[in-house]
Write an enzyme that holds these catalytic residues in place. Sequence first.
Site, PDB file in Angstrom:
ATOM      1  N   PHE A   1      -2.047   7.958   8.314  1.00 49.21           N
ATOM      2  CA  PHE A   1      -3.160   7.633   9.217  1.00 49.21           C
ATOM      3  C   PHE A   1      -3.627   8.802  10.077  1.00 49.21           C
ATOM      4  O   PHE A   1      -4.135   8.616  11.176  1.00 49.21           O
ATOM      5  CB  PHE A   1      -2.785   6.434  10.116  1.00 49.21           C
ATOM      6  CG  PHE A   1      -2.147   5.300   9.371  1.00 49.21           C
ATOM      7  CD1 PHE A   1      -2.874   4.574   8.439  1.00 49.21           C
ATOM      8  CD2 PHE A   1      -0.808   4.975   9.559  1.00 49.21           C
ATOM      9  CE1 PHE A   1      -2.282   3.538   7.725  1.00 49.21           C
ATOM     10  CE2 PHE A   1      -0.208   3.944   8.849  1.00 49.21           C
ATOM     11  CZ  PHE A   1      -0.953   3.228   7.934  1.00 49.21           C
TER      12      PHE A   1
ATOM     13  N   MET B   1      29.320  -9.719  18.310  1.00 51.90           N
ATOM     14  CA  MET B   1      29.023 -10.809  17.369  1.00 51.90           C
ATOM     15  C   MET B   1      27.889 -10.335  16.455  1.00 51.90           C
ATOM     16  O   MET B   1      28.117  -9.892  15.365  1.00 51.90           O
ATOM     17  CB  MET B   1      28.639 -12.077  18.125  1.00 51.90           C
ATOM     18  CG  MET B   1      29.706 -12.577  19.091  1.00 51.90           C
ATOM     19  SD  MET B   1      31.229 -13.084  18.274  1.00 51.90           S
ATOM     20  CE  MET B   1      30.698 -14.525  17.390  1.00 51.90           C
TER      21      MET B   1
ATOM     22  N   GLN C   1       0.880  -1.193   0.000  1.00 53.43           N
ATOM     23  CA  GLN C   1       0.000   0.000   0.000  1.00 53.43           C
ATOM     24  C   GLN C   1       0.905   1.227   0.000  1.00 53.43           C
ATOM     25  O   GLN C   1       1.196   1.769  -1.039  1.00 53.43           O
ATOM     26  CB  GLN C   1      -0.971  -0.044   1.179  1.00 53.43           C
ATOM     27  CG  GLN C   1      -2.053  -1.110   0.972  1.00 53.43           C
ATOM     28  CD  GLN C   1      -3.121  -1.091   2.043  1.00 53.43           C
ATOM     29  OE1 GLN C   1      -3.312  -0.121   2.770  1.00 53.43           O
ATOM     30  NE2 GLN C   1      -3.852  -2.188   2.149  1.00 53.43           N
TER      31      GLN C   1
ATOM     32  N   ALA D   1      12.447 -13.098  18.943  1.00 54.73           N
ATOM     33  CA  ALA D   1      12.681 -12.032  17.955  1.00 54.73           C
ATOM     34  C   ALA D   1      12.131 -12.426  16.589  1.00 54.73           C
ATOM     35  O   ALA D   1      11.222 -13.239  16.473  1.00 54.73           O
ATOM     36  CB  ALA D   1      14.166 -11.688  17.887  1.00 54.73           C
TER      37      ALA D   1
ATOM     38  N   GLU E   1     -11.325   4.551   6.564  1.00 57.75           N
ATOM     39  CA  GLU E   1     -11.419   4.485   8.020  1.00 57.75           C
ATOM     40  C   GLU E   1     -12.364   3.426   8.600  1.00 57.75           C
ATOM     41  O   GLU E   1     -12.096   2.899   9.671  1.00 57.75           O
ATOM     42  CB  GLU E   1     -11.875   5.851   8.561  1.00 57.75           C
ATOM     43  CG  GLU E   1     -10.881   6.958   8.335  1.00 57.75           C
ATOM     44  CD  GLU E   1     -11.525   8.301   8.629  1.00 57.75           C
ATOM     45  OE1 GLU E   1     -12.440   8.704   7.886  1.00 57.75           O
ATOM     46  OE2 GLU E   1     -11.129   8.926   9.600  1.00 57.75           O
TER      47      GLU E   1
ATOM     48  N   LEU F   1      33.921 -16.558  25.995  1.00 53.90           N
ATOM     49  CA  LEU F   1      33.105 -17.771  25.967  1.00 53.90           C
ATOM     50  C   LEU F   1      33.343 -18.453  24.624  1.00 53.90           C
ATOM     51  O   LEU F   1      33.121 -17.841  23.568  1.00 53.90           O
ATOM     52  CB  LEU F   1      31.633 -17.393  26.134  1.00 53.90           C
ATOM     53  CG  LEU F   1      30.608 -18.503  25.957  1.00 53.90           C
ATOM     54  CD1 LEU F   1      30.779 -19.569  27.027  1.00 53.90           C
ATOM     55  CD2 LEU F   1      29.191 -17.928  26.033  1.00 53.90           C
TER      56      LEU F   1
HETATM   57  C1  FAD Z   1      14.723  -6.492  17.896  1.00 53.41           C
HETATM   58  C2  FAD Z   1      15.216  -7.460  18.911  1.00 53.41           C
HETATM   59  C3  FAD Z   1      14.354  -8.413  19.391  1.00 53.41           C
HETATM   60  C4  FAD Z   1      14.785  -9.311  20.349  1.00 53.41           C
HETATM   61  N1  FAD Z   1      13.917 -10.238  20.815  1.00 53.41           N
HETATM   62  C5  FAD Z   1      14.311 -11.130  21.743  1.00 53.41           C
HETATM   63  C6  FAD Z   1      13.428 -12.105  22.245  1.00 53.41           C
HETATM   64  O1  FAD Z   1      12.267 -12.185  21.848  1.00 53.41           O
HETATM   65  N2  FAD Z   1      13.878 -12.950  23.196  1.00 53.41           N
HETATM   66  C7  FAD Z   1      15.161 -12.889  23.673  1.00 53.41           C
HETATM   67  O2  FAD Z   1      15.517 -13.664  24.526  1.00 53.41           O
HETATM   68  N3  FAD Z   1      16.011 -11.979  23.217  1.00 53.41           N
HETATM   69  C8  FAD Z   1      15.629 -11.094  22.271  1.00 53.41           C
HETATM   70  N4  FAD Z   1      16.501 -10.158  21.810  1.00 53.41           N
HETATM   71  C9  FAD Z   1      17.850 -10.105  22.398  1.00 53.41           C
HETATM   72  C10 FAD Z   1      18.824 -10.962  21.607  1.00 53.41           C
HETATM   73  O3  FAD Z   1      18.566 -12.314  21.823  1.00 53.41           O
HETATM   74  C11 FAD Z   1      20.218 -10.630  22.038  1.00 53.41           C
HETATM   75  O4  FAD Z   1      20.445  -9.295  21.746  1.00 53.41           O
HETATM   76  C12 FAD Z   1      21.233 -11.438  21.304  1.00 53.41           C
HETATM   77  O5  FAD Z   1      21.085 -12.785  21.508  1.00 53.41           O
HETATM   78  C13 FAD Z   1      22.647 -11.001  21.609  1.00 53.41           C
HETATM   79  O6  FAD Z   1      23.535 -11.645  20.733  1.00 53.41           O
HETATM   80  P1  FAD Z   1      24.600 -10.846  19.832  1.00 53.41           P
HETATM   81  O7  FAD Z   1      25.466 -11.846  19.186  1.00 53.41           O
HETATM   82  O8  FAD Z   1      23.918  -9.923  18.934  1.00 53.41           O
HETATM   83  O9  FAD Z   1      25.346 -10.054  20.969  1.00 53.41           O
HETATM   84  P2  FAD Z   1      26.302  -8.798  20.827  1.00 53.41           P
HETATM   85  O10 FAD Z   1      25.481  -7.563  20.845  1.00 53.41           O
HETATM   86  O11 FAD Z   1      27.220  -8.966  19.696  1.00 53.41           O
HETATM   87  O12 FAD Z   1      27.107  -8.948  22.189  1.00 53.41           O
HETATM   88  C14 FAD Z   1      26.454  -8.895  23.403  1.00 53.41           C
HETATM   89  C15 FAD Z   1      27.380  -9.050  24.610  1.00 53.41           C
HETATM   90  O13 FAD Z   1      27.888 -10.368  24.669  1.00 53.41           O
HETATM   91  C16 FAD Z   1      29.293 -10.364  24.841  1.00 53.41           C
HETATM   92  N5  FAD Z   1      29.816 -11.497  24.075  1.00 53.41           N
HETATM   93  C17 FAD Z   1      29.424 -11.903  22.859  1.00 53.41           C
HETATM   94  N6  FAD Z   1      30.058 -13.006  22.493  1.00 53.41           N
HETATM   95  C18 FAD Z   1      30.920 -13.299  23.492  1.00 53.41           C
HETATM   96  C19 FAD Z   1      31.878 -14.316  23.709  1.00 53.41           C
HETATM   97  N7  FAD Z   1      32.078 -15.266  22.806  1.00 53.41           N
HETATM   98  N8  FAD Z   1      32.574 -14.312  24.852  1.00 53.41           N
HETATM   99  C20 FAD Z   1      32.364 -13.349  25.779  1.00 53.41           C
HETATM  100  N9  FAD Z   1      31.490 -12.352  25.637  1.00 53.41           N
HETATM  101  C21 FAD Z   1      30.766 -12.337  24.514  1.00 53.41           C
HETATM  102  C22 FAD Z   1      29.745  -9.050  24.301  1.00 53.41           C
HETATM  103  O14 FAD Z   1      30.928  -8.635  24.932  1.00 53.41           O
HETATM  104  C23 FAD Z   1      28.578  -8.135  24.606  1.00 53.41           C
HETATM  105  O15 FAD Z   1      28.732  -7.597  25.882  1.00 53.41           O
HETATM  106  C24 FAD Z   1      16.110  -9.248  20.841  1.00 53.41           C
HETATM  107  C25 FAD Z   1      16.983  -8.287  20.344  1.00 53.41           C
HETATM  108  C26 FAD Z   1      16.549  -7.396  19.393  1.00 53.41           C
HETATM  109  C27 FAD Z   1      17.482  -6.367  18.867  1.00 53.41           C
HETATM  110  S1  FES Z   2       2.570  -1.115   2.871  1.00 55.73           S
HETATM  111 FE1  FES Z   2       3.433  -2.004   4.609  1.00 55.73          FE
HETATM  112  S2  FES Z   2       3.762  -0.290   5.883  1.00 55.73           S
HETATM  113 FE2  FES Z   2       2.703   0.550   4.248  1.00 55.73          FE
END
Ligand code: FAD
Ligand code: FES
Length: 1338
Positions: free
Chosen positions: A807, A266, A113, A345, A1270, A411
């Site tokens: 909207f 990561m 849309q 997520a 609407e 880790l």
């Molecule tokens: C939009 C959105 C929705 C989400 N929804 C959910 C959900 O529904 N449920 C849920 O449980 N979570 C949810 N999350 C959270 C998500 O699960 C975590 O953000 C994610 O798992 C982190 O992993 P990453 O690799 O991105 O971490 P990063 O952001 O890369 O790192 C996070 C931290 O971990 C440390 N780290 C990473 N790897 C290592 C390692 N090997 N050794 C030591 N330290 C380390 C880093 O130093 C840092 O401090 C959501 C996040 C977002 C953005």
């Molecule tokens: S068509 Fe999906 S936000 Fe407008």
Amino acid sequence: MDGAAELVFCVNGRKVIEKNVDPETMLLPYLRKKLQLTGTKYGCGGGGCGACTVMISRYNPITKRIRHYPANACLLPICSLHGAAVTTVEGVGSTKARIHPVQERVAKCHGTQCGFCTPGMVMSIYTLLRNHPEPTLDQLTDALGGNLCRCTGYRPIIDACKTFCKTSGCCQSKENGVCCLDQGINELPEFEEGNKTSPKLFSEEEFLPLDPTQELIFPPELMIMAEKQPQRTRVFVGDRMTWISPVTLKELLEAKVKYPQAPIVMGNTSVGPEVRFKGTFHPVIISPDCIEELSVVNHADDGLTLGAGLSLAQVKEILAEVIQKLPEEKTQTYHAVWKHLGTLAGCQIRNMASLGGHIVSRHLDSDLNPLLAVGNCTLNLLSKEGERQIPLNEQFLTKCPSADLKPGEILVSVNIPYSRKWEFVSAFRQAQRQQNALAIVNSGMRVFFGEGGGIIRELSIAYGGVGPTTICAKNSCQQLIGRPWNEEMLDAACRLILDEVSLPGWAPGGKVEFKRTLVISFFFKFYLKVSQILKTMDPVRYPGLADKYESALEDLHSRNHWGTSKYQDVDPKQLPQDPIGRPIMHLSGIKHTTGEAIYCDDMPVLDGELFLAFVTSSRAHAEIVSIDLSEALSLPGVVDIVTEEDLRGVNSFCLLIEPEKLLETQEVSCVGQLVCAVVADSEVQAKRAAKRVKIVYQDLEPVILTIEEAIRHHSFFQGERKLEYGNVDEAFKVVDQILEGEIHMGGQEHFYMETQSMLAVPKGEDQEMDVYVSSQFPKYIQAIVASTLKVPANKIMCHVKRLGGAFGGKVTKTGILAAITAFAANKHGRPVRCILERGEDMLITGGRHPYLGKYKAGFMNDGRILALDVEHYCNGGATLDESLFVLETGVLKVDNAYKFPNLRCQGWACKTNLPSNTALRGFGFPQSGLITENCITEVAAKCGLSPEKVRMMNMYKEIDQTPYKQEIDATNLIQCWKECMATSSYSLRKVAVEKFNSENYWKKKGLAMVPLKFPVGFGSTAACQAAALVHIYLDGSVLVTHGGIEMGQGVHTKMIQVASRELRMPMSNVHLRGTSTETVPNANVSGASLVADLNGLAVKDACQTLLKRLEPIISKNPKGTWKDWAQAAFDESISLSATGYFRGYETHMNWETGEGHPFAYFVFGAACSEVEIDCLTGAHKNIRTDIVMDIGHSINPALDVGQIEGAFIQGMGLYTIEELKYSPQGVLFTRGPDQYKIPAVSDVPTELHVSFLPPSQNSNTLYSSKGLGEPGVFLGCSVFFAIHDAVRAARQERGLLGPLKLDSPLTPEKIRMACEDKFTKMIPRDEPGSYVPWNIPV
Ligand SMILES: Cc1cc2nc3c(=O)[nH]c(=O)nc-3n(C[C@H](O)[C@H](O)[C@H](O)COP(=O)(O)OP(=O)(O)OC[C@H]3O[C@@H](n4cnc5c(N)ncnc54)[C@H](O)[C@@H]3O)c2cc1C
Ligand code: FES
Ligand code: FES
């Protein structure tokens, strides 16, 4: 450490080499600004909306495999992309080269849309197809779980996706072993052939086939690079940040020793949002790249070892395989983790986020940590000192130093042990929305009995969401060891757990009683589940559950969606080239899907362009004592800070009734009020400087936030509205019964996917300025900018190509933002751009008005309502804005579809210290209608009748009069109602629902049907006038311009259909460039469902004028072409340009007398919804919705179905899950998709059927069509009342027969707490007033 400052990756097959990359740059701005690939959109910046989805492909030189996965470009640091191939929507296909089948099908199935979400949707589907060319429907809905769309309601997108499935078109739910295709809709006969109805809005036969061999290949150069180049640590040094990418474990450890404070990034899904939204800053980031040891998958004797660097999506795949292979008793923990990974997520985040990042982040609402903790997992750590193992236990989760990682430690992997025989593990979670929503509470539970006996040997329970981190109920578990698994144990366990996992009344996140209830409800579910398994394992010893209780265990959510649309085909006599009435695709549909459709912020950066960022008030009511701009001004790149002082004499503008100030530096009256605006040479600098503006406040009294407080303080905007019909007081004397009640309804955020955007460009001479803006009201933008710059309107031209949704939210506030932006542009003689971030947008712009409705109904025992006395209070916020008009509309529409012989409705707009609320689709009616319907539901309960019976009894029938004495012919209303009853098989299903409810104790179903009478009009003739301008060029092509704004509703498509019919030329010959004050002056606001109606009449008028002029020429040469006729007209000096005009519907309203004819016509409809609720968690699922609408003659059924469904889903969100949360100090907490949940793909009803009544004449409208933008919102309340019905059933079974008061939105919290049971009785309750709650309803 060897430095290699060159970053190499590919975008759409082209190599990108960055020599001086700034590690702070994310892929999204890089694509949009640096590479000018603007197809990838910004919607939230935090991974929550999917608008920025791209495909990342990586080659693994060891496995020789390429992994394609979707990712959110907004959270992807470009430094993490070395060696990766990025595919954006532009790389998938384009109109210039070749359109990809995904793009074609999403467009042709009417899956776009406004189109702003579309590139992200396309990328999610495209990536799925790269991995699974013939996906299942489950995989498809899963792939779309991380993408939000505010317009379509997802059904057409799902339809497009289904065409790629092997079993396309089928619901894939073989309930009773019968497929939908065999049995018709819910066992109703299928559409009859030859009845002139056309159930398909698109034709699958014409689709391009999907040919996987045609896709972009992984760039060979990157492959060679991965194979051949010596791998060494790369270091990128920016102005403020250094990025280190070690490629071996050794180098990683060295980096960690050198920079112990640096995070290991990561997926960046935890670090990224903290940097962006919490202002955390890391001078050094360590980001390991392709370190093999971090991706290990090791099956050992004691369990599975998974590398910390594996993405959550990879973990899910690995677990799925393991579960398949190993016996069930060994995979209990794996199964529970796998289950949670299905809802954690969206797909993008699961592919980016790593297992290690997830565990180490230790978010309080982590889904996996509670499970991994109860599953006795161990963490394999490594440092320069060597390896070590620590348990993932409570101490680790609470970051207890003795149990945590040491500074130099990382880790490496996680060991998840196998489960044993007689060991059971389960995962539970409840969120505001089923998918892509952090859990409100989640839990992991494990019990081990050992051989025989049913005696608890081990028990572990951990919760997320109830404390600052994951909490383990260790003492409770300890005390339960040795007890048999029976009811007594359950009772004792609940009490122990409640004691141990305690939450104070003020706990952050609110929903305290709900959380307490969930904590034990989950345990009860676990108890039932284990009891059931024990029964199957040893039926003699464990008798198990009563059948009635088994319902507690089944999952609510099915992912198989299907729907139908039924509309009338055009008359066979209609000329084939006449497009009116045909399901023509949105004019920009293909461009939406290819990313070529240009939105305001997609316009290239201009020479010398500046960026403007606002500084807003952080107090709800305060005097500003001082503002210190010095630090902000001293930052590099900062050009200016615009304050009230600069705007002296022009700092206010009156659009409607009261003037509104642009900037406020004296006394602020809400959090989010605009105080000043920083202008800098880049977005980053402007935003950094805005944070450095220091404001000192002196708080003022009173702070009024809620409607109740406003009533107490008598804080109202001037102008009470009152409507009275009959004699209410007398009628109350003769009725059998009188009922008094009230309902509170929360507000709603517009959540248009494109945030407020504008670009003001001074032309350099004669004080002229062009303003490009995402606005529904160019005339107002022109006027406010002209007033602020003190120039006549003819110097300011406002241009709008298209909006990414609106909207109602892109009218009043947009004008103020644009005026300040234009002021800055004028002052500095340079273009200035202002794009609000999602959080700012939600904070500043307000939304739908929260309402309090109080009613007193007088009725007879048979359900006839003879008198209704209603009071409406809307929370208007700090300034008047459109509050009075919203209130007026609500009062006028209070009768909805009912003839109340005696009616009084009074309304007040409350003045509070919240950001000003404004127009939102439906404009007062969704609130007013809900209040009335709630009253009817209560009357029905009092009379012991079904609400539907009372509705029907009180409905308008045939020709009648509204309370303001406008004539109404309700024939079609009744027809819609009856048709909806029939198509939904209401009576049969009502019986089925009752049967289900009698057989299931913990799950209940509810069914409800609501009628709709939506009056369309603006209440004044002048407000309905419209104009158009049509040119014919000498080659015979036509250019149409009109005053309406394209915001997704397809008005431009309809206008081209109109021109095509009137000029009798193919649509391809007609073009429309956008809306501008330069071509059509003084156009009214685009809103109130009337945009196509009014502008269509103007376009028609212009075309008819032209045709009349050209008729003599055409008749002289009837076989000629348009080129011939245009040339001939030119040669005869006949003008080939005409304006068209529609003076407006004759509408008026006199509030003194309470009489008038405020509306042009009525749209009628009805919707029936069936839901199932989980009484233990408050979850609900919309099983089926049937909608019948009277839309007159549809101009374009595809667009009209889209409007109805989109509005319905938006309404469903309004009444069920969309919940704005304010602190007791008036601060809006819900400022992004992570906290505010609009419906996602998982919320679409499993079955959705939309049908139109046969066309009816509507003489005064465009081709007898009706405005549909609407009305559908209100129909969303059929879901509210279906839930109401289900909750009532639950309560009745529990002996709770008294009145039931349920406010809107009917969230999981409200559903759960209303289904009172022994668990809700068990939880501790806090004395109101004994604590300050985290949030308050306003
Ligand atoms: C939009 C959105 C929705 C989400 N929804 C959910 C959900 O529904 N449920 C849920 O449980 N979570 C949810 N999350 C959270 C998500 O699960 C975590 O953000 C994610 O798992 C982190 O992993 P990453 O690799 O991105 O971490 P990063 O952001 O890369 O790192 C996070 C931290 O971990 C440390 N780290 C990473 N790897 C290592 C390692 N090997 N050794 C030591 N330290 C380390 C880093 O130093 C840092 O401090 C959501 C996040 C977002 C953005
Ligand atoms: S068509 Fe999906 S936000 Fe407008
Ligand atoms: S902009 Fe990236 S997910 Fe919303």
